[in-house]
Design a protein around this motif. Structure first.
Motif, PDB file in Angstrom:
ATOM      1  N   GLY A 119       0.823  -1.200   0.000  1.00  0.00           N
ATOM      2  CA  GLY A 119       0.000   0.000   0.000  1.00  0.00           C
ATOM      3  C   GLY A 119       0.856   1.248   0.000  1.00  0.00           C
ATOM      4  N   ASP A 120       1.897   1.243   0.843  1.00  0.00           N
ATOM      5  CA  ASP A 120       2.830   2.370   0.872  1.00  0.00           C
ATOM      6  C   ASP A 120       3.591   2.494  -0.444  1.00  0.00           C
ATOM      7  OD1 ASP A 120       2.022   2.759   3.465  1.00  0.00           O
ATOM      8  OD2 ASP A 120       3.863   1.978   4.387  1.00  0.00           O
ATOM      9  N   MET A 121       4.065   1.349  -0.955  1.00  0.00           N
ATOM     10  CA  MET A 121       4.897   1.393  -2.157  1.00  0.00           C
ATOM     11  C   MET A 121       4.118   1.873  -3.375  1.00  0.00           C
ATOM     12  SD  MET A 121       7.861   0.936  -1.237  1.00  0.00           S
ATOM     13  CE  MET A 121       8.332   1.309  -2.915  1.00  0.00           C
ATOM     14  N   ASP A 122       2.844   1.534  -3.467  1.00  0.00           N
ATOM     15  CA  ASP A 122       2.039   2.038  -4.586  1.00  0.00           C
ATOM     16  C   ASP A 122       2.042   3.562  -4.609  1.00  0.00           C
ATOM     17  OD1 ASP A 122       1.315  -0.226  -5.933  1.00  0.00           O
ATOM     18  OD2 ASP A 122      -0.597  -0.486  -4.904  1.00  0.00           O
ATOM     19  N   ILE A 123       1.945   4.176  -3.425  1.00  0.00           N
ATOM     20  CA  ILE A 123       1.944   5.635  -3.344  1.00  0.00           C
ATOM     21  C   ILE A 123       3.323   6.187  -3.662  1.00  0.00           C
ATOM     22  CG2 ILE A 123       1.633   7.599  -1.785  1.00  0.00           C
ATOM     23  CD1 ILE A 123      -0.459   5.933  -0.287  1.00  0.00           C
ATOM     24  N   VAL A 124       4.373   5.551  -3.124  1.00  0.00           N
ATOM     25  CA  VAL A 124       5.740   6.000  -3.399  1.00  0.00           C
ATOM     26  C   VAL A 124       6.031   5.966  -4.897  1.00  0.00           C
ATOM     27  CG1 VAL A 124       8.182   5.429  -3.102  1.00  0.00           C
ATOM     28  CG2 VAL A 124       6.645   5.368  -1.133  1.00  0.00           C
ATOM     29  N   ILE A 125       5.683   4.866  -5.542  1.00  0.00           N
ATOM     30  CA  ILE A 125       5.946   4.713  -6.978  1.00  0.00           C
ATOM     31  C   ILE A 125       5.149   5.734  -7.784  1.00  0.00           C
ATOM     32  CG2 ILE A 125       5.692   3.177  -8.960  1.00  0.00           C
ATOM     33  CD1 ILE A 125       6.132   0.844  -6.973  1.00  0.00           C
TER      34      ILE A 125
ATOM     35  N   GLY B 150      18.131   3.353  -8.628  1.00  0.00           N
ATOM     36  CA  GLY B 150      18.844   3.095  -9.875  1.00  0.00           C
ATOM     37  C   GLY B 150      17.941   2.520 -10.945  1.00  0.00           C
ATOM     38  N   SER B 151      17.043   1.632 -10.547  1.00  0.00           N
ATOM     39  CA  SER B 151      16.102   1.042 -11.509  1.00  0.00           C
ATOM     40  C   SER B 151      15.152   2.094 -12.068  1.00  0.00           C
ATOM     41  CB  SER B 151      15.304  -0.080 -10.836  1.00  0.00           C
ATOM     42  OG  SER B 151      16.147  -1.124 -10.424  1.00  0.00           O
ATOM     43  N   LEU B 152      14.712   3.006 -11.206  1.00  0.00           N
ATOM     44  CA  LEU B 152      13.808   4.062 -11.655  1.00  0.00           C
ATOM     45  C   LEU B 152      14.508   4.963 -12.668  1.00  0.00           C
ATOM     46  CD1 LEU B 152      11.173   5.671 -11.490  1.00  0.00           C
ATOM     47  CD2 LEU B 152      12.137   6.883  -9.518  1.00  0.00           C
ATOM     48  N   TYR B 153      15.724   5.387 -12.362  1.00  0.00           N
ATOM     49  CA  TYR B 153      16.453   6.248 -13.287  1.00  0.00           C
ATOM     50  C   TYR B 153      16.688   5.542 -14.618  1.00  0.00           C
ATOM     51  CZ  TYR B 153      17.481   9.124  -9.164  1.00  0.00           C
ATOM     52  OH  TYR B 153      17.376   9.914  -8.047  1.00  0.00           O
ATOM     53  N   TYR B 154      17.063   4.274 -14.548  1.00  0.00           N
ATOM     54  CA  TYR B 154      17.307   3.490 -15.757  1.00  0.00           C
ATOM     55  C   TYR B 154      16.041   3.398 -16.606  1.00  0.00           C
ATOM     56  CZ  TYR B 154      18.343  -0.668 -18.595  1.00  0.00           C
ATOM     57  OH  TYR B 154      18.515  -1.552 -19.631  1.00  0.00           O
ATOM     58  N   ALA B 155      14.923   3.109 -15.951  1.00  0.00           N
ATOM     59  CA  ALA B 155      13.660   2.965 -16.682  1.00  0.00           C
ATOM     60  C   ALA B 155      13.232   4.275 -17.340  1.00  0.00           C
ATOM     61  CB  ALA B 155      12.568   2.468 -15.739  1.00  0.00           C
TER      62      ALA B 155
ATOM     63  N   MET C 223       8.508  -0.645 -12.088  1.00  0.00           N
ATOM     64  CA  MET C 223       9.028  -0.483 -10.734  1.00  0.00           C
ATOM     65  C   MET C 223       8.385  -1.479  -9.764  1.00  0.00           C
ATOM     66  SD  MET C 223      11.385   1.553 -11.062  1.00  0.00           S
ATOM     67  CE  MET C 223      11.779   1.429  -9.319  1.00  0.00           C
ATOM     68  N   ARG C 224       7.120  -1.800  -9.948  1.00  0.00           N
ATOM     69  CA  ARG C 224       6.485  -2.809  -9.097  1.00  0.00           C
ATOM     70  C   ARG C 224       7.167  -4.162  -9.277  1.00  0.00           C
ATOM     71  NH1 ARG C 224       1.522  -0.140 -10.762  1.00  0.00           N
ATOM     72  NH2 ARG C 224       0.621   0.998  -9.001  1.00  0.00           N
ATOM     73  N   ARG C 225       7.503  -4.491 -10.512  1.00  0.00           N
ATOM     74  CA  ARG C 225       8.203  -5.764 -10.752  1.00  0.00           C
ATOM     75  C   ARG C 225       9.577  -5.763 -10.093  1.00  0.00           C
ATOM     76  NH1 ARG C 225       9.970  -7.391 -15.247  1.00  0.00           N
ATOM     77  NH2 ARG C 225       9.688  -5.633 -16.666  1.00  0.00           N
ATOM     78  N   THR C 226      10.272  -4.635 -10.202  1.00  0.00           N
ATOM     79  CA  THR C 226      11.607  -4.533  -9.605  1.00  0.00           C
ATOM     80  C   THR C 226      11.545  -4.700  -8.095  1.00  0.00           C
ATOM     81  OG1 THR C 226      12.334  -3.031 -11.365  1.00  0.00           O
ATOM     82  CG2 THR C 226      13.609  -3.023  -9.316  1.00  0.00           C
TER      83      THR C 226
END
Length: 221
Positions: free
Chosen positions: A91-97, A170-175, A189-192
């Protein structure tokens, strides 16, 4: 590039007059405009002042160095920092992403990110200012989300939180810069993060199909 930005401490002291919000906004917008038009190295304080319609001393009263001004200008593009607490890791990560991708997943956002990386790699002072004013605060907020997940038993107690943050960032910047898949950045990002959770925690696949079959395909030239 002119070197007139670095002036005596007397110029940077307050004159006792209230700062103009209009001038603040004009300076930041002028800085962003010139960053996009001529780049960091070529932009001058004189050009920023002219574009903003203010005197150079107005800028000198607000900023002690060019790097600080640019960091503030980039920061002005971001939303206010918020630390979600939904009661669950995903729940938190969905908001962060969602918040991370909201503004940066756009042509301007990707251009800004590329500029930040390029400038930080060649200018240690800019890198330090940007770390202090932006990155460090975001890392601390993300760490709180992970620490709460640890306390709930959703990830292991001995998980390396700093390393998790490094890998996710790093994954976010790469994507964002290279667009390695055809799926939306949020799904990537959810998959990562789901992969990290499976290696670090106790179970549960992420929301939004994070544990499902990979949808995005690496684009071929």
């Amino acid at each position: 590039m002119t070197n007139d930005f670095f002036m005596s401490n007397q110029i940077n002291t307050s004159s006792g007059r209230p700062r103009s919000i209009h001038a603040d906004q004009a300076i930041l917008q002028a800085t962003l405009d010139l960053l996009a038009e001529v780049g960091y190295e070529s932009m001058s304080i004189e050009a920023i002042a002219n574009r903003a319609g203010v005197g150079k001393t107005t800028i000198y009263r607000r900023y002690t160095c060019k790097e600080e001004l640019v960091a503030d200008a980039i920061e002005s593009l971001r939303d206010d920092l918020a630390i979600p607490d939904t009661g669950s890791f995903w729940g938190d990560m969905d908001i962060v992403i969602k918040n991370a991708a909201k503004k940066i997943d756009s042509p301007l956002g990707r251009q800004t990110l590329a500029l930040i990386i390029s400038t930080a790699s060649s200018n240690p002072q800019f890198a330090q200012v940007y770390w202090t004013k932006y990155i460090k605060l975001r890392r601390e907020a993300f760490a709180k989300v992970l620490e709460r997940a640890q306390s709930r038993g959703e990830i292991k107690d001995n998980a390396d939180i700093d390393l998790i943050i490094d890998l996710v960032s790093g994954s976010l910047y790469y994507a964002l810069i290279f667009k390695p898949t055809t799926e939306p950045v949020e799904a990537y990002m959810r998959r990562t993060i789901d992969l990290l959770v499976r290696g670090l925690g106790h179970g549960a696949g992420g929301a939004g199909g994070a544990g499902e079959k990979v949808k995005g395909k690496r684009e071929k030239e």
